[in-house]
Design an enzyme around this catalytic site. Sequence first.
Site, PDB file in Angstrom:
ATOM      1  N   ASN A 185       7.661  -3.128   3.493  1.00 10.55           N
ATOM      2  CA  ASN A 185       8.891  -2.602   2.866  1.00 10.55           C
ATOM      3  C   ASN A 185       8.766  -1.123   2.506  1.00 10.55           C
ATOM      4  O   ASN A 185       8.974  -0.713   1.372  1.00 10.55           O
ATOM      5  CB  ASN A 185       9.301  -3.446   1.649  1.00 10.55           C
ATOM      6  CG  ASN A 185       8.284  -3.435   0.521  1.00 10.55           C
ATOM      7  OD1 ASN A 185       7.086  -3.246   0.761  1.00 10.55           O
ATOM      8  ND2 ASN A 185       8.735  -3.638  -0.696  1.00 10.55           N
TER       9      ASN A 185
ATOM     10  N   LEU B 225       0.820  -1.227   0.000  1.00 12.63           N
ATOM     11  CA  LEU B 225       0.000   0.000   0.000  1.00 12.63           C
ATOM     12  C   LEU B 225       0.845   1.264   0.000  1.00 12.63           C
ATOM     13  O   LEU B 225       0.304   2.352  -0.206  1.00 12.63           O
ATOM     14  CB  LEU B 225      -0.937   0.026   1.216  1.00 12.63           C
ATOM     15  CG  LEU B 225      -2.141  -0.898   1.175  1.00 12.63           C
ATOM     16  CD1 LEU B 225      -2.922  -0.796   2.484  1.00 12.63           C
ATOM     17  CD2 LEU B 225      -3.057  -0.579  -0.010  1.00 12.63           C
ATOM     18  N   ARG B 226       2.149   1.142   0.299  1.00 12.27           N
ATOM     19  CA  ARG B 226       3.028   2.327   0.389  1.00 12.27           C
ATOM     20  C   ARG B 226       2.525   3.284   1.475  1.00 12.27           C
ATOM     21  O   ARG B 226       1.855   2.870   2.407  1.00 12.27           O
ATOM     22  CB  ARG B 226       3.156   3.048  -0.962  1.00 12.27           C
ATOM     23  CG  ARG B 226       3.345   2.148  -2.188  1.00 12.27           C
ATOM     24  CD  ARG B 226       4.563   1.282  -2.140  1.00 12.27           C
ATOM     25  NE  ARG B 226       4.798   0.627  -3.435  1.00 12.27           N
ATOM     26  CZ  ARG B 226       5.539  -0.446  -3.591  1.00 12.27           C
ATOM     27  NH1 ARG B 226       6.101  -1.046  -2.561  1.00 12.27           N
ATOM     28  NH2 ARG B 226       5.733  -0.964  -4.785  1.00 12.27           N
TER      29      ARG B 226
ATOM     30  N   ALA C 275      10.441  -2.821 -10.031  1.00 10.20           N
ATOM     31  CA  ALA C 275       9.703  -4.084 -10.123  1.00 10.20           C
ATOM     32  C   ALA C 275       8.356  -3.950  -9.434  1.00 10.20           C
ATOM     33  O   ALA C 275       8.286  -3.452  -8.309  1.00 10.20           O
ATOM     34  CB  ALA C 275      10.511  -5.192  -9.455  1.00 10.20           C
TER      35      ALA C 275
ATOM     36  N   LYS D 154       7.770 -10.629   7.887  1.00 16.50           N
ATOM     37  CA  LYS D 154       8.200 -10.796   6.499  1.00 16.50           C
ATOM     38  C   LYS D 154       9.711 -10.906   6.419  1.00 16.50           C
ATOM     39  O   LYS D 154      10.428 -10.067   6.954  1.00 16.50           O
ATOM     40  CB  LYS D 154       7.726  -9.588   5.667  1.00 16.50           C
ATOM     41  CG  LYS D 154       8.135  -9.608   4.200  1.00 16.50           C
ATOM     42  CD  LYS D 154       7.413 -10.687   3.418  1.00 16.50           C
ATOM     43  CE  LYS D 154       7.995 -10.871   2.015  1.00 16.50           C
ATOM     44  NZ  LYS D 154       7.370 -10.056   1.006  1.00 16.50           N
TER      45      LYS D 154
ATOM     46  N   LEU E 256       9.065  -8.762  -9.343  1.00 18.31           N
ATOM     47  CA  LEU E 256       9.907  -9.779  -8.713  1.00 18.31           C
ATOM     48  C   LEU E 256       9.068 -10.617  -7.763  1.00 18.31           C
ATOM     49  O   LEU E 256       8.254 -10.046  -7.033  1.00 18.31           O
ATOM     50  CB  LEU E 256      11.060  -9.117  -7.957  1.00 18.31           C
ATOM     51  CG  LEU E 256      12.135  -8.504  -8.860  1.00 18.31           C
ATOM     52  CD1 LEU E 256      13.108  -7.668  -8.059  1.00 18.31           C
ATOM     53  CD2 LEU E 256      12.856  -9.602  -9.636  1.00 18.31           C
TER      54      LEU E 256
ATOM     55  N   HIS F 186      10.004 -13.955   1.049  1.00 14.45           N
ATOM     56  CA  HIS F 186      10.338 -13.660  -0.347  1.00 14.45           C
ATOM     57  C   HIS F 186      11.422 -14.647  -0.744  1.00 14.45           C
ATOM     58  O   HIS F 186      12.566 -14.524  -0.323  1.00 14.45           O
ATOM     59  CB  HIS F 186      10.816 -12.208  -0.503  1.00 14.45           C
ATOM     60  CG  HIS F 186      11.093 -11.844  -1.927  1.00 14.45           C
ATOM     61  ND1 HIS F 186      10.326 -10.953  -2.641  1.00 14.45           N
ATOM     62  CD2 HIS F 186      12.035 -12.299  -2.794  1.00 14.45           C
ATOM     63  CE1 HIS F 186      10.793 -10.864  -3.879  1.00 14.45           C
ATOM     64  NE2 HIS F 186      11.837 -11.659  -3.995  1.00 14.45           N
TER      65      HIS F 186
ATOM     66  N   ASP G  35       0.187  -9.273  -4.466  1.00 17.16           N
ATOM     67  CA  ASP G  35       1.464  -8.557  -4.605  1.00 17.16           C
ATOM     68  C   ASP G  35       1.271  -7.304  -5.459  1.00 17.16           C
ATOM     69  O   ASP G  35       2.193  -6.884  -6.165  1.00 17.16           O
ATOM     70  CB  ASP G  35       2.552  -9.470  -5.190  1.00 17.16           C
ATOM     71  CG  ASP G  35       3.950  -8.889  -5.011  1.00 17.16           C
ATOM     72  OD1 ASP G  35       4.118  -7.981  -4.174  1.00 17.16           O
ATOM     73  OD2 ASP G  35       4.858  -9.352  -5.727  1.00 17.16           O
TER      74      ASP G  35
ATOM     75  N   HIS H 228       4.049   1.479  -8.465  1.00 16.98           N
ATOM     76  CA  HIS H 228       5.132   2.443  -8.664  1.00 16.98           C
ATOM     77  C   HIS H 228       4.604   3.446  -9.683  1.00 16.98           C
ATOM     78  O   HIS H 228       3.894   3.051 -10.620  1.00 16.98           O
ATOM     79  CB  HIS H 228       6.383   1.766  -9.251  1.00 16.98           C
ATOM     80  CG  HIS H 228       7.036   0.771  -8.336  1.00 16.98           C
ATOM     81  ND1 HIS H 228       7.941   1.133  -7.363  1.00 16.98           N
ATOM     82  CD2 HIS H 228       6.909  -0.575  -8.243  1.00 16.98           C
ATOM     83  CE1 HIS H 228       8.359   0.051  -6.722  1.00 16.98           C
ATOM     84  NE2 HIS H 228       7.734  -1.001  -7.224  1.00 16.98           N
TER      85      HIS H 228
HETATM   86  C1  NCD Z   1       7.477  -5.324  -4.679  1.00 13.93           C
HETATM   87  C2  NCD Z   1       7.520  -3.819  -4.378  1.00 13.93           C
HETATM   88  O1  NCD Z   1       7.547  -3.039  -5.324  1.00 13.93           O
HETATM   89  O2  NCD Z   1       7.521  -3.447  -3.205  1.00 13.93           O
HETATM   90  N1  NCD Z   1       7.816  -5.521  -6.063  1.00 13.93           N
HETATM   91  C3  NCD Z   1       7.509  -6.605  -6.799  1.00 13.93           C
HETATM   92  O3  NCD Z   1       7.962  -6.684  -7.944  1.00 13.93           O
HETATM   93  N2  NCD Z   1       6.738  -7.556  -6.346  1.00 13.93           N
HETATM   94  C4  NCD Z   1       8.386  -6.036  -3.753  1.00 13.93           C
HETATM   95  C5  NCD Z   1       8.191  -7.527  -3.733  1.00 13.93           C
HETATM   96  O4  NCD Z   1       7.171  -8.026  -3.281  1.00 13.93           O
HETATM   97  O5  NCD Z   1       9.107  -8.238  -4.184  1.00 13.93           O
HETATM   98 ZN    ZN Z   2       5.419  -8.006  -2.665  1.00 12.76          ZN
END
Ligand code: NCD
Ligand code: ZN
Length: 344
Positions: free
Chosen positions: A42, A17-18, A263, A100, A219, A137, A247, A251
């Site tokens: 993250n 969700l950032r 990614a 995580k 990713l 992960h 997931d 971005h």
């Molecule tokens: C995720 C992210 O942008 O935070 N990116 C992704 O490609 N899935 C990180 C992650 O879950 O690997």
């Molecule tokens: Zn993720």
Amino acid sequence: MQQTLTLRRPDDWHLHLRDGAMLEGVLPETARHFARAIIMPNLVPPVVTGDHARAYRDRILAALPEGMAFEPLMTLYLTEGTDAADVRAAAESGLVKAVKLYPAGATTNSHGGVRDFDKVRGVLETMAEIGLPLCIHGEVTTPEVDIFDREAVFIDTVLDPLRRANPGLRVVMEHITTEQGVAYARSGTDLAATITTHHLVINRNHILVGGIKPHYYCLPVAKREQHRLALREAAMSGDATFFLGTDSAPHVDALKEHACGCAGCFTATNTMSVLAEVFEQDGKLDRLEGFASLHGPAFYRLPVNEATITLTKGAPVEYPTKIETGAGPVTVFDPGFPLHWTVK
Ligand code: NCD
Ligand code: ZN
């Protein structure tokens, strides 16, 4: 021909969700259809302690539009300095539902992740004792290992030894992308795997053939077709080992369409439509509720949602190609085929 489908309200067991303006922009896209989501930690800086998780949960709830119901299920980002007592307190208060594990350097904002697994042994022992799941992960970061092999190598060289060293530890293999991931998830107890929407749809050709498609880059990266087919079989098998973790990882376009693009696929907006289409393509619509609404709560030992959603089938639905957020535009995942199912 089936024209409507009613399911218990789904949950998303892996969501980004950032924060700030991006959080405000993307949260309604998930809350519209999903009751709960496991919220990835993250951020920059990451969500490491119980206090960080509480503050982040409060920011998520503050960003939720009036009239929408959504429960963020918080996670902690495991570091070599994580305090087992803090993890225990955060879990026992009900705030935190998982921890995580990012191998250091594996993906977006993972540089604070774990290098030396001996340093997290005490935390993993506590988690096994209290039944708190570890979301992993699963990719090695060794430069010599080909990016398409990183999941399979991780299973053999990291995941299996880690599980043997920590009996009773409950593990979720996050966003599996390979037939090896499917086979390993099936092989153990206290073990589950999430599968994304986009990995049911794309293989590596979609990223690379006919020009590079940055919005399909995530990713773990999508693999060969045989792996996509293994994921579809697993997701639609009815086996409760497998459940939905989108997931969805927003971005802004400027950072995706870039010489060193980020990614992540952003699928929150149309995930339920894409999943219904995919399950119907394989004649398995009756398995969608298990995958999206039942198997996840069972593994996380949470009640299933009482509310339902109804999907209806009709003329192809048009989704916006992008959503506008205060942080900038974010492109919505394009499955490459028409979507006939829409949430009422
Ligand atoms: C995720 C992210 O942008 O935070 N990116 C992704 O490609 N899935 C990180 C992650 O879950 O690997
Ligand atoms: Zn993720």
